[in-house]
Scaffold this active site. Structure first.
Site, PDB file in Angstrom:
ATOM      1  N   ASP A  57      25.459  -6.657  21.997  1.00  0.00           N
ATOM      2  CA  ASP A  57      26.730  -7.111  22.572  1.00  0.00           C
ATOM      3  C   ASP A  57      27.681  -5.928  22.773  1.00  0.00           C
ATOM      4  OD1 ASP A  57      27.157  -6.636  19.909  1.00  0.00           O
ATOM      5  OD2 ASP A  57      28.052  -8.588  19.455  1.00  0.00           O
ATOM      6  N   GLU A  79      12.431  -4.742   8.048  1.00  0.00           N
ATOM      7  CA  GLU A  79      13.849  -4.944   7.729  1.00  0.00           C
ATOM      8  C   GLU A  79      14.217  -4.079   6.531  1.00  0.00           C
ATOM      9  OE1 GLU A  79      16.720  -6.531   8.882  1.00  0.00           O
ATOM     10  OE2 GLU A  79      17.445  -5.451   7.123  1.00  0.00           O
ATOM     11  N   ASP A 101      22.309  -1.802  16.737  1.00  0.00           N
ATOM     12  CA  ASP A 101      23.263  -0.749  16.437  1.00  0.00           C
ATOM     13  C   ASP A 101      24.680  -1.259  16.670  1.00  0.00           C
ATOM     14  OD1 ASP A 101      21.223   1.185  15.939  1.00  0.00           O
ATOM     15  OD2 ASP A 101      20.906   1.335  18.098  1.00  0.00           O
TER      16      ASP A 101
HETATM   17  C1  LIG Z   1      23.389  -6.027  13.254  1.00  0.00           C
HETATM   18  S1  LIG Z   1      22.044  -6.613  12.312  1.00  0.00           S
HETATM   19  C2  LIG Z   1      21.173  -7.690  13.458  1.00  0.00           C
HETATM   20  C3  LIG Z   1      20.225  -8.614  12.752  1.00  0.00           C
HETATM   21  C4  LIG Z   1      19.321  -9.451  13.673  1.00  0.00           C
HETATM   22  N1  LIG Z   1      18.434  -8.596  14.456  1.00  0.00           N
HETATM   23  C5  LIG Z   1      20.114 -10.337  14.586  1.00  0.00           C
HETATM   24  O1  LIG Z   1      20.097 -10.106  15.804  1.00  0.00           O
HETATM   25  O2  LIG Z   1      20.762 -11.270  14.085  1.00  0.00           O
HETATM   26  C6  LIG Z   1      20.967  -5.175  12.280  1.00  0.00           C
HETATM   27  C7  LIG Z   1      19.804  -5.361  11.331  1.00  0.00           C
HETATM   28  O3  LIG Z   1      18.970  -4.218  11.405  1.00  0.00           O
HETATM   29  C8  LIG Z   1      18.632  -3.815  10.087  1.00  0.00           C
HETATM   30  N2  LIG Z   1      18.340  -2.371  10.142  1.00  0.00           N
HETATM   31  C9  LIG Z   1      19.227  -1.356  10.355  1.00  0.00           C
HETATM   32  N3  LIG Z   1      18.595  -0.177  10.345  1.00  0.00           N
HETATM   33  C10 LIG Z   1      17.276  -0.446  10.134  1.00  0.00           C
HETATM   34  C11 LIG Z   1      16.120   0.363  10.009  1.00  0.00           C
HETATM   35  N4  LIG Z   1      16.191   1.690  10.104  1.00  0.00           N
HETATM   36  N5  LIG Z   1      14.931  -0.238   9.783  1.00  0.00           N
HETATM   37  C12 LIG Z   1      14.843  -1.595   9.673  1.00  0.00           C
HETATM   38  N6  LIG Z   1      15.913  -2.410   9.773  1.00  0.00           N
HETATM   39  C13 LIG Z   1      17.109  -1.848   9.999  1.00  0.00           C
HETATM   40  C14 LIG Z   1      19.847  -4.182   9.258  1.00  0.00           C
HETATM   41  O4  LIG Z   1      19.566  -4.273   7.880  1.00  0.00           O
HETATM   42  C15 LIG Z   1      20.212  -5.522   9.880  1.00  0.00           C
HETATM   43  O5  LIG Z   1      19.491  -6.592   9.302  1.00  0.00           O
END
Ligand SMILES: C[S@@+](CC[C@H](N)C(=O)[O-])C[C@H]1O[C@@H](n2cnc3c(N)ncnc32)[C@H](O)[C@@H]1O
Length: 204
Positions: free
Chosen positions: A144, A57, A108
């Site tokens: 989604d 994360e 994404d």
């Molecule tokens: C839209 S949120 C979804 C969080 C969770 N997976 C959920 O379904 O509730 C996307 C997550 O991916 C993390 N994230 C984005 N790019 C990342 C990367 N390159 N490496 C690790 N985590 C990443 C963000 O910090 C965030 O916590």
């Protein structure tokens, strides 16, 4: 000097090569990319005691909070979250073919074209997942955003290292998944009645 908040968030061990089997104990290894507030990994660790799991994360706060939550439930030897950018961390992980499942939940969001470079699921990411998965290992993705789901299909359906493992032959789409755990975004989308596009491939 004042430290930044969550500066002490857990990190992967230093070095070019990190053995995933040294991170968590389990009959097999599962990785979650971007667990955010982390309920999927917490629930999954609870319902699948044979698996060793860890999340990558990029947000230090959530990595620290969820890692502490896992420890608080007595799961620290089997489940961890590390404050790492998956794009930089995955290439350091090994050995090849050592991971049974990779989960990517709502990675994404809907970004404008200029933010495309921040997308998590891209060619290089898929190459690293292909390298790490054991034969028959699974890549599970859900979103989604229908357009994102279509992009993931375009990337993976023509990739000879993967086979779609959806509900019908030749398709990666599944109406629900069998992992008995829900991510925070998944739970919210479900309660708001927002359609979720769920996709599964297995490593050939
Ligand atoms: C839209 S949120 C979804 C969080 C969770 N997976 C959920 O379904 O509730 C996307 C997550 O991916 C993390 N994230 C984005 N790019 C990342 C990367 N390159 N490496 C690790 N985590 C990443 C963000 O910090 C965030 O916590």
């Amino acid at each position: 000097m004042r430290s930044r908040p969550y500066d002490d968030a857990p990190r992967l061990p230093e070095g070019e090569h990190v053995d995933v089997r040294s991170l968590v104990r389990g009959e097999w290894i599962e990785i979650e990319i971007g667990p955010g507030r982390g309920w999927f990994i917490v629930e999954r660790a609870g319902v699948e005691p044979r698996a060793g799991l860890f999340g990558l994360e990029v947000r230090r706060k959530w990595a620290a909070v969820v890692d502490a939550r896992l420890a608080g439930r007595g799961l620290a030897d089997r489940a961890r979250v590390f404050a790492e950018d998956a794009a930089l961390a995955l290439p350091r992980l090994g050995p090849d073919g050592s991971v049974r499942r990779v989960f990517v939940h709502f990675p994404d969001p809907w970004w404008k074209k200029r933010h495309q470079k921040r997308l998590v699921v891209r060619d290089r990411f898929i190459g690293e997942v292909a390298r790490l998965l054991e034969p028959d290992g699974e890549l599970f993705l859900q979103t989604d955003v229908e357009e994102r789901a279509a992009e993931y299909e375009a990337l993976l359906d023509q990739d000879v290292r993967f086979a779609p493992r959806g509900e019908t032959p030749g398709s990666a789409r599944i109406p629900d998944h069998p992992y008995v755990a829900r991510s925070p975004r998944e739970r919210r989308a479900m309660s708001d009645g927002i359609p979720i596009h769920r996709l599964r491939w297995s490593r050939l």
